[in-house]
Motif scaffolding. Sequence first.
Motif, PDB file in Angstrom:
ATOM      1  N   MET A 156      -3.766 -10.317 -31.584  1.00  0.00           N
ATOM      2  CA  MET A 156      -4.924 -10.413 -30.694  1.00  0.00           C
ATOM      3  C   MET A 156      -5.368 -11.857 -30.532  1.00  0.00           C
ATOM      4  SD  MET A 156      -6.898  -7.139 -32.360  1.00  0.00           S
ATOM      5  CE  MET A 156      -8.155  -6.760 -31.143  1.00  0.00           C
ATOM      6  N   LEU A 191      -7.019  -0.751 -31.303  1.00  0.00           N
ATOM      7  CA  LEU A 191      -8.160  -1.629 -31.077  1.00  0.00           C
ATOM      8  C   LEU A 191      -8.902  -1.876 -32.392  1.00  0.00           C
ATOM      9  CD1 LEU A 191      -9.876  -3.140 -28.957  1.00  0.00           C
ATOM     10  CD2 LEU A 191     -11.120  -1.028 -28.536  1.00  0.00           C
ATOM     11  N   ASP A 201     -17.823  -8.349 -25.990  1.00  0.00           N
ATOM     12  CA  ASP A 201     -16.427  -8.793 -26.141  1.00  0.00           C
ATOM     13  C   ASP A 201     -15.484  -7.719 -25.593  1.00  0.00           C
ATOM     14  OD1 ASP A 201     -17.118 -11.190 -27.382  1.00  0.00           O
ATOM     15  OD2 ASP A 201     -17.181 -10.250 -29.359  1.00  0.00           O
ATOM     16  N   LEU A 202     -15.850  -6.452 -25.819  1.00  0.00           N
ATOM     17  CA  LEU A 202     -15.017  -5.365 -25.305  1.00  0.00           C
ATOM     18  C   LEU A 202     -15.090  -5.323 -23.779  1.00  0.00           C
ATOM     19  CD1 LEU A 202     -15.451  -4.424 -28.372  1.00  0.00           C
ATOM     20  CD2 LEU A 202     -15.002  -2.152 -27.501  1.00  0.00           C
ATOM     21  N   THR A 217     -17.779  -9.371 -33.933  1.00  0.00           N
ATOM     22  CA  THR A 217     -17.383  -8.880 -32.612  1.00  0.00           C
ATOM     23  C   THR A 217     -18.595  -8.140 -32.050  1.00  0.00           C
ATOM     24  OG1 THR A 217     -15.197  -8.467 -33.548  1.00  0.00           O
ATOM     25  CG2 THR A 217     -15.634  -7.554 -31.359  1.00  0.00           C
ATOM     26  N   ASP A 244      -7.489  -5.548 -22.214  1.00  0.00           N
ATOM     27  CA  ASP A 244      -7.034  -6.852 -22.683  1.00  0.00           C
ATOM     28  C   ASP A 244      -7.243  -7.121 -24.169  1.00  0.00           C
ATOM     29  OD1 ASP A 244      -6.191  -7.248 -20.186  1.00  0.00           O
ATOM     30  OD2 ASP A 244      -7.625  -8.815 -19.644  1.00  0.00           O
ATOM     31  N   LEU A 245      -8.061  -6.307 -24.803  1.00  0.00           N
ATOM     32  CA  LEU A 245      -8.274  -6.537 -26.234  1.00  0.00           C
ATOM     33  C   LEU A 245      -7.316  -5.703 -27.088  1.00  0.00           C
ATOM     34  CD1 LEU A 245     -10.300  -8.529 -27.424  1.00  0.00           C
ATOM     35  CD2 LEU A 245     -11.858  -6.640 -27.852  1.00  0.00           C
ATOM     36  N   HIS A 252     -13.150  -7.876 -21.887  1.00  0.00           N
ATOM     37  CA  HIS A 252     -11.699  -7.677 -21.866  1.00  0.00           C
ATOM     38  C   HIS A 252     -11.324  -6.370 -21.195  1.00  0.00           C
ATOM     39  CE1 HIS A 252     -12.185 -10.798 -24.924  1.00  0.00           C
ATOM     40  NE2 HIS A 252     -10.953 -11.156 -24.622  1.00  0.00           N
ATOM     41  N   PHE A 286      -7.663 -13.100 -28.960  1.00  0.00           N
ATOM     42  CA  PHE A 286      -9.110 -13.204 -29.079  1.00  0.00           C
ATOM     43  C   PHE A 286      -9.508 -13.564 -30.511  1.00  0.00           C
ATOM     44  CE2 PHE A 286     -13.077 -10.825 -30.119  1.00  0.00           C
ATOM     45  CZ  PHE A 286     -13.967 -11.540 -29.326  1.00  0.00           C
ATOM     46  N   TYR A 287      -8.871 -12.903 -31.488  1.00  0.00           N
ATOM     47  CA  TYR A 287      -9.209 -13.167 -32.884  1.00  0.00           C
ATOM     48  C   TYR A 287      -8.488 -14.391 -33.440  1.00  0.00           C
ATOM     49  CZ  TYR A 287     -11.873  -8.826 -33.405  1.00  0.00           C
ATOM     50  OH  TYR A 287     -12.812  -7.845 -33.293  1.00  0.00           O
TER      51      TYR A 287
END
Lengths: 143, 434
Positions: free
Chosen positions: B35, B293, B68-69, B64, B76-77, B72, B37-38
Amino acid sequence: MSIMQLSVFLENKLGRLKEVLNILSNNNINIRALSLAEKSSYGMLRLIVCDSEKAMEILRKENIAVNTASVIAVGVSDKPGGLLEIVSLLEKNSINVEYLYAFVDKSGDKAVVVLRVEDVSRAERIFSENGVKMLSEKDVKSF
Amino acid sequence: MDYFNRTVETASSSSLKDIQYGRLKDLVRYVARRMPFYSRAMAEKKIDPEKFSSVEDIKYLPFTVKSDLRDHYPFDLFAVPLSEVVELHASSGTTGKLTVVGYTRNDIRIWSEVMARSLVCSGATRGDIIQNAYGYGLFTGGLGIHYGALELGASVIPISSGGTQRQLMLMKDFGSTIMTCTPSYSLFMAEEAREKGFDTKGTRLRVGIFGAEPWTEGMREQIEKEWNITALDIYGLSEIIGPGVAMECPGKEGLHLWADHFLPEVVDPATGEVLGEGEEGELVITTLTKEALPLLRYRTGDIVSISWQPCPHCKRTMPRISKIKGRIDDMLIIRGVNIFPSQIETVLMSIPEVAPHYQIIVTREKHLDRLEVQVEVAEKVFSDEIKKLEELEAKVVSEIESALGISVNVRLVEPKSIERSLGKAKRVIDQRKI
């Protein structure tokens, strides 16, 4: 010849009508005619006053929702069938009446009917062609 | 007292820590690899995913949040390709955009397991008939309970929410022993039942599993009296997995949170500092085992306190969270649906006849939440015709309803009658006394 009507939006709250009437009274505004339409949570106060411009200004200043509408005030002979003639004339010409209210002229021989119609200018033309007397702003101030 | 997974549910605190530590280490490496993002967030905080020496190190990880969800949206997450995702769910978010969650086959297995544990925790057995009146659909409530019932081997009636007459008929004819729905719906059903002369105390129901909205001890007493059942609280949220994150046992002293899959922390909502046992703060959850997720330190927005003491009633050693004491944001939960005042605002902004000043009044009548939106009429455009005002009211109602998916009442009010404030406007008046 249309005249100006004030429409005031009122929430259905105890004392709200009184507040509005108070404001008008304190400012020397005389009410010539009025009607109050009600829904469950709000109402619509319709007023014909001696000085619409001034009334509007002071009500706005007090944060009261006020709006104007053009209405027609016609003199109707104070006898059976008087209003019927007017309404028939409108019906014959397919003009829809949104609402109306009436009061009796001070002199006593005429009733005055205030009409809100869909098509004001056409209604005016039809009335004048048929000899129906319409009141002017000046008439309203004096009666 | 029975358990679905005795070894884990009654594990000693050191062996639970071992499980959590092992899974947390794997998780951090997993999200860093899969991910962006992370991995970006960890790089910024100079965190080496390989260097984790204890569960407590979790406090260095980034939080998070719900947006953020949303940012995306939709996929996308996700940490896996869509080909590995077997199920999708969604819930409403602040801007009308949905918060989407996905599950791999293994995620569904975990969900089934934690839900089965929750059911057994309430006293359910394979012999029970579960009348599942949570909504089936994008909402996770219905299917979550369903999967748990299948895993346990109980009989589930997937009746979904609504249709009270049919609910009562099946309850009687099928002999349902467990009722699952929102607490307010159970009271609504009881009321309907009474009016129809249905004997609510003469059913075979023993237990009710209620959640998806906050409820009080007062409501619990009322529900228990109305139906002659034990009413228990279940907690969950779709971002984490759905229902089955935590569950009360009949001892009713907190909700047992399945901490081998969901690592809880309670933090100060303002500073993010981790708070101690018993202190009230925002519940933050890290999913330790999810694949599609996984989320690090997800801010739930729910205010709770946590206890790590074993339950004096059922002896489970899982940490227990208190009933939800409130929200840190202005999110409202109305009949199980998440509502943000900003969604209503967006709708109002698109209607020129109303001013963008509004207030939301939430009440509970006959046990059902009612949402009233008070809107100021815009002076310049209001009409002297009642008909037009009625049309305007109907328009506002239908636009809000289509945006929110729940019914509302709209009340037109005078301009400037809604209190103005310099700071954050007081948009919501919640009179439900939860």
